[in-house]
Design a protein around this motif. Structure first.
Motif, mmCIF file in Angstrom:
data_model
loop_
_atom_site.group_PDB
_atom_site.id
_atom_site.type_symbol
_atom_site.label_atom_id
_atom_site.label_comp_id
_atom_site.label_asym_id
_atom_site.label_seq_id
_atom_site.Cartn_x
_atom_site.Cartn_y
_atom_site.Cartn_z
ATOM 1 N N VAL A 67 -4.559 6.333 0.743
ATOM 2 C CA VAL A 67 -4.215 5.219 0.711
ATOM 3 C C VAL A 67 -4.397 4.026 -0.169
ATOM 4 C CG1 VAL A 67 -3.448 3.318 2.237
ATOM 5 C CG2 VAL A 67 -3.371 5.471 3.263
ATOM 6 N N HIS A 68 -4.050 3.426 -0.896
ATOM 7 C CA HIS A 68 -4.146 2.618 -1.906
ATOM 8 C C HIS A 68 -3.234 1.413 -2.130
ATOM 9 C CE1 HIS A 68 -2.277 5.611 -4.183
ATOM 10 N NE2 HIS A 68 -2.097 4.694 -5.043
ATOM 11 N N GLY A 69 -3.785 0.300 -2.700
ATOM 12 C CA GLY A 69 -2.440 -0.693 -3.058
ATOM 13 C C GLY A 69 -2.239 -0.758 -4.553
ATOM 14 N N HIS A 70 -1.036 -1.391 -4.667
ATOM 15 C CA HIS A 70 -0.671 -2.030 -5.976
ATOM 16 C C HIS A 70 0.051 -3.314 -5.664
ATOM 17 C CE1 HIS A 70 -1.058 2.023 -8.007
ATOM 18 N NE2 HIS A 70 -0.259 2.594 -6.989
ATOM 19 N N SER A 71 -0.228 -4.221 -6.863
ATOM 20 C CA SER A 71 0.486 -5.404 -7.064
ATOM 21 C C SER A 71 1.938 -4.922 -7.904
ATOM 22 C CB SER A 71 -0.021 -6.436 -7.956
ATOM 23 O OG SER A 71 -1.137 -6.784 -7.192
ATOM 24 N N ALA A 95 6.807 -1.239 -11.821
ATOM 25 C CA ALA A 95 5.437 -1.133 -12.548
ATOM 26 C C ALA A 95 4.546 -0.952 -11.529
ATOM 27 C CB ALA A 95 5.317 -2.067 -13.617
ATOM 28 N N GLU A 96 3.677 -0.006 -11.387
ATOM 29 C CA GLU A 96 2.662 -0.024 -10.324
ATOM 30 C C GLU A 96 1.425 -0.812 -10.900
ATOM 31 O OE1 GLU A 96 1.697 3.714 -8.945
ATOM 32 O OE2 GLU A 96 3.625 4.119 -7.780
ATOM 33 N N THR A 97 1.236 -0.462 -12.140
ATOM 34 C CA THR A 97 0.162 -0.944 -12.642
ATOM 35 C C THR A 97 0.338 -1.669 -13.979
ATOM 36 O OG1 THR A 97 -0.360 1.078 -14.203
ATOM 37 C CG2 THR A 97 -1.308 1.011 -11.903
ATOM 38 N N ALA A 146 0.968 -1.307 0.053
ATOM 39 C CA ALA A 146 -0.104 -0.004 -0.065
ATOM 40 C C ALA A 146 0.871 1.321 -0.013
ATOM 41 C CB ALA A 146 -0.868 -0.155 1.320
ATOM 42 N N HIS A 147 0.394 2.101 -0.597
ATOM 43 C CA HIS A 147 1.070 3.462 -0.389
ATOM 44 C C HIS A 147 0.009 4.689 -0.628
ATOM 45 C CE1 HIS A 147 1.842 4.724 -4.743
ATOM 46 N NE2 HIS A 147 0.751 4.177 -4.678
ATOM 47 N N HIS A 148 0.446 5.823 -0.208
ATOM 48 C CA HIS A 148 -0.206 7.076 -0.551
ATOM 49 C C HIS A 148 1.169 8.136 -0.872
ATOM 50 C CE1 HIS A 148 0.637 9.358 3.193
ATOM 51 N NE2 HIS A 148 0.551 8.139 3.860
HETATM 52 ZN ZN LIG Z 1 -0.548 4.425 -6.276
#
Ligand SMILES: [Zn+2]
Ligand SMILES: Nc1nc2c(c(=O)[nH]1)N=C([C@H](O)[C@H](O)COP(=O)(O)OP(=O)(O)OP(=O)(O)O)CN2
Length: 127
Positions: free
Chosen positions: A34-38, A113-115, A19-21
């Motif tokens: 706050v949200h998450g990424h693979s 790569a975040e997305t 997670a990050h912001h």
């Molecule tokens: Zn992000």
């Protein structure tokens, strides 16, 4: 047969969940929440091929180098990780690059790569 001088790179990909912001974006920006990424990481090495072994380094060396960093990043709030208080892709890529230690190898590129659609690549500046 022509002998063409070649530059050889090997790459390996890793993933982690976090997670990050982003604390410095303007009020109301989606990334202030706050949200998450693979996250997907691609580590690329460049160098000479060992004359007997026929490889730059064993891919297992990349696993060994990545593991301690994965431990610090996976399933964390990245903002809590020392040095990642502002965890943009750019600063995360530099953070990983500076901490990757692969004996006898040069990291020529490091991609974060975040997305599926957004990524950042860092590599050593020439000279
Ligand atoms: Zn992000
Ligand atoms: N140059 C950067 N821009 C953005 C970063 C970053 O690290 N460097 N980070 C973000 C956010 O973390 C965001 O979660 C990921 O970016 P984005 O591509 O906007 O993600 P989406 O899947 O929401 O993309 P859409 O194309 O808008 O659907 C933002 N910018």
């Amino acid at each position: 047969m022509k002998k063409i001088p070649l530059i050889t790179e090997i790459s390996k990909e890793y993933t982690f969940e976090a997670a990050h912001h982003l604390p410095h974006v303007e009020k109301g920006h989606k990334c202030s929440r706050v949200h998450g990424h693979s996250y997907r990481i691609e580590i690329t090495l460049q160098g000479p091929i060992h004359p007997q072994l026929g490889w730059l380094v064993d891919f297992a060396e990349l696993n060994a180098a990545w593991e301690p960093l994965n431990e610090q990043l996976d399933h964390r709030l990245l903002n809590d990780v020392p040095g990642l208080e502002n965890p943009t892709s750019e600063l995360l890529a530099a953070w990983i690059y500076e901490r990757l230690d692969i004996p006898g190898a040069r990291v020529s590129r490091l991609k974060v790569a975040e997305t599926c659609m957004s990524s950042c690549t860092v590599f050593p500046a020439p000279g």
